[in-house]
Design a protein around this motif. Structure first.
Motif, short mmCIF file in Angstrom:
data_model
loop_
_atom_site.label_atom_id
_atom_site.label_comp_id
_atom_site.label_asym_id
_atom_site.label_seq_id
_atom_site.Cartn_x
_atom_site.Cartn_y
_atom_site.Cartn_z
N TYR A 18 26.13 36.26 36.06
CA TYR A 18 27.55 36.28 35.80
C TYR A 18 27.75 35.51 34.39
CZ TYR A 18 28.73 38.30 40.41
OH TYR A 18 28.83 39.18 41.26
N PRO A 19 28.73 36.34 33.54
CA PRO A 19 29.69 37.53 34.02
C PRO A 19 29.01 39.17 33.77
CG PRO A 19 30.08 36.85 31.77
CD PRO A 19 29.13 36.00 32.30
N THR A 207 32.74 51.32 37.15
CA THR A 207 32.65 50.19 36.38
C THR A 207 32.32 50.38 34.97
OG1 THR A 207 30.76 49.98 37.50
CG2 THR A 207 32.67 48.71 38.46
N THR A 225 34.62 45.64 33.46
CA THR A 225 34.03 44.81 34.30
C THR A 225 35.00 44.08 35.07
OG1 THR A 225 32.24 44.88 32.57
CG2 THR A 225 32.32 42.92 34.39
N PRO A 226 35.25 44.46 36.18
CA PRO A 226 36.35 43.84 37.11
C PRO A 226 35.80 42.62 37.48
CG PRO A 226 35.55 45.68 38.33
CD PRO A 226 34.68 45.84 36.90
N SER A 227 36.80 41.69 37.79
CA SER A 227 36.31 40.17 38.47
C SER A 227 35.98 40.69 39.91
CB SER A 227 37.46 39.38 38.73
OG SER A 227 38.48 39.91 39.56
N HIS A 228 35.16 39.67 40.43
CA HIS A 228 34.55 39.97 41.72
C HIS A 228 35.60 40.19 42.81
CE1 HIS A 228 31.10 39.97 44.50
NE2 HIS A 228 31.52 39.04 45.06
N ASP A 229 36.66 39.51 42.73
CA ASP A 229 37.86 39.75 43.76
C ASP A 229 38.51 40.96 43.44
OD1 ASP A 229 37.40 37.21 45.10
OD2 ASP A 229 38.80 36.28 43.82
N SER A 230 38.61 41.57 42.47
CA SER A 230 39.18 42.48 42.04
C SER A 230 38.48 43.86 42.47
CB SER A 230 39.49 42.89 40.25
OG SER A 230 40.55 41.86 40.11
#
Length: 344
Positions: A18-19, A207, A225-230
């Motif tokens: 990550y990221p 994505t 590239t969305p965040s993991h939670d999103s």
């Protein structure tokens, strides 16, 4: 193989973290979670290019064992000879790279690399397809040390999300890097053909930052590239996850198993996939998704027409239950607990 007597830590090597988006990044963190839970100390070495490994070999003197998320991490080391565990996911075993330097190194050193892998303590292949591919290239399997273990994921936060088949736009998501064999264009074509077949608004989330021309009835959403939670939120809201990977083995790429199907499954979102690579070992038709032969309109229409509110609801429940029961990180906990090389 033995490490230095004072060595207490395990070394993890990976080319992706990550990221950076991709299965190896997520897989690395999953192994980190397992080691942390088992209270096994570790260090992480992230490498970007094989040239760098050759120029600066990884020192193993301070470690009792080595876990390579990508086998190349163990090809250039110096210091104590320690036990090695390699994970094999898919395309990396074809000894091909679009990078000319890396490709030539792999081609020249293919036999040496195969013999080194054979000599390592434990090799875990995420699908039978991946193992058979490397065997076709000259790898000699040892049934005692070369295992097939289907992918597991961190199911923390998993929850069943109900979704009505006929509520709102029919929503799809494709969680994949924008590279040819991942076939994002094929996902867009499927969405367009689905609209043509059912005349219902379609929403497809991808994505990527790439955009496509406007198409009647189809909303294409580039998530970047969305965040993991999103990403979890987007996946849980979709009717289906798309995994339409192509078999580009001759170009060095194929789908070994398909991690995104599991990450969708932890919310009950089934996957629609092509039967390529190791995907048929992951997507069990009618249990956690469906296999489709093509994205042509006749195949797309036939797939959708067999869906009803009742069997779609049952599919979501089955997808969730199958994922939690069969693809949690417990499998890696068992492997690492029983691998004596990393115990204190």
């Amino acid at each position: 193989m033995t490490s230095t007597p004072s060595a207490q830590k395990v070394l993890i090597t990976t080319p992706d973290y990550y990221p950076k988006l991709g299965g190896l990044s997520r897989f690395t963190q999953n192994i980190e979670h397992v080691l942390t839970k088992l209270k096994i100390p570790y260090d992480l070495h992230v490498w970007n290019r094989y040239q760098d490994l050759i120029a600066s070999p990884i020192s193993t003197n301070a470690y009792k064992a080595m876990i390579n998320i990508h086998f190349l991490g163990g090809m250039s080391t110096q210091g104590a000879q320690i036990p090695v565990l390699n994970f094999f996911h898919g395309s990396e075993i074809l000894f091909y790279s679009p990078n000319f330097f890396k490709h030539m190194i792999k081609k020249i050193q293919k036999n040496r690399m195969l013999r080194k892998i054979e000599a390592d303590d434990l090799n875990i292949f995420i699908s039978e397809y991946t193992l058979e591919k490397i065997k076709s290239l000259g790898f000699r399997q040892n049934v005692a040390s070369d295992l097939i273990v289907h992918n597991g994921i961190d199911c923390h936060g998993a929850r069943f999300v109900s979704r009505e088949l006929n509520a709102g736009p029919f929503t799809l998501i494709c969680v994949a890097r924008d590279v040819p064999h991942k076939n994002l264009d094929g996902a867009v074509s499927l969405a367009k053909n689905l609209y043509r077949a059912i005349q219902r608004p379609i929403k497809l989330m991808l994505t990527t930052t790439r955009t496509w021309p406007v198409s009647e009835g189809v909303e294409l959403v580039s998530l970047g590239t969305p965040s993991h939670d999103s990403l979890k939120k987007f996946v849980s809201e979709a009717h289906y996850n798309l995994l339409l990977s192509l078999d580009h083995s001759k170009l060095g790429f194929f789908e070994g198993f398909g991690l995104s199907a599991l990450e969708a499954g932890m919310f009950g979102t089934p996957t629609l996939a092509f039967p390529t690579g190791g995907l048929p070992e992951n997507i069990h038709h009618g249990i956690n998704g469906h296999l489709i032969q093509s994205n042509h309109i006749h195949d797309v229409e036939a797939w959708f027409q067999q869906l009803t509110e009742i069997n779609y609801r049952a599919l979501r429940v089955s997808t969730f239950e199958h994922t939690i029961a069969n693809h949690s990180l417990e499998i890696y906990e068992k492997i690492l607990t029983n691998w004596q090389a990393i115990r204190l």
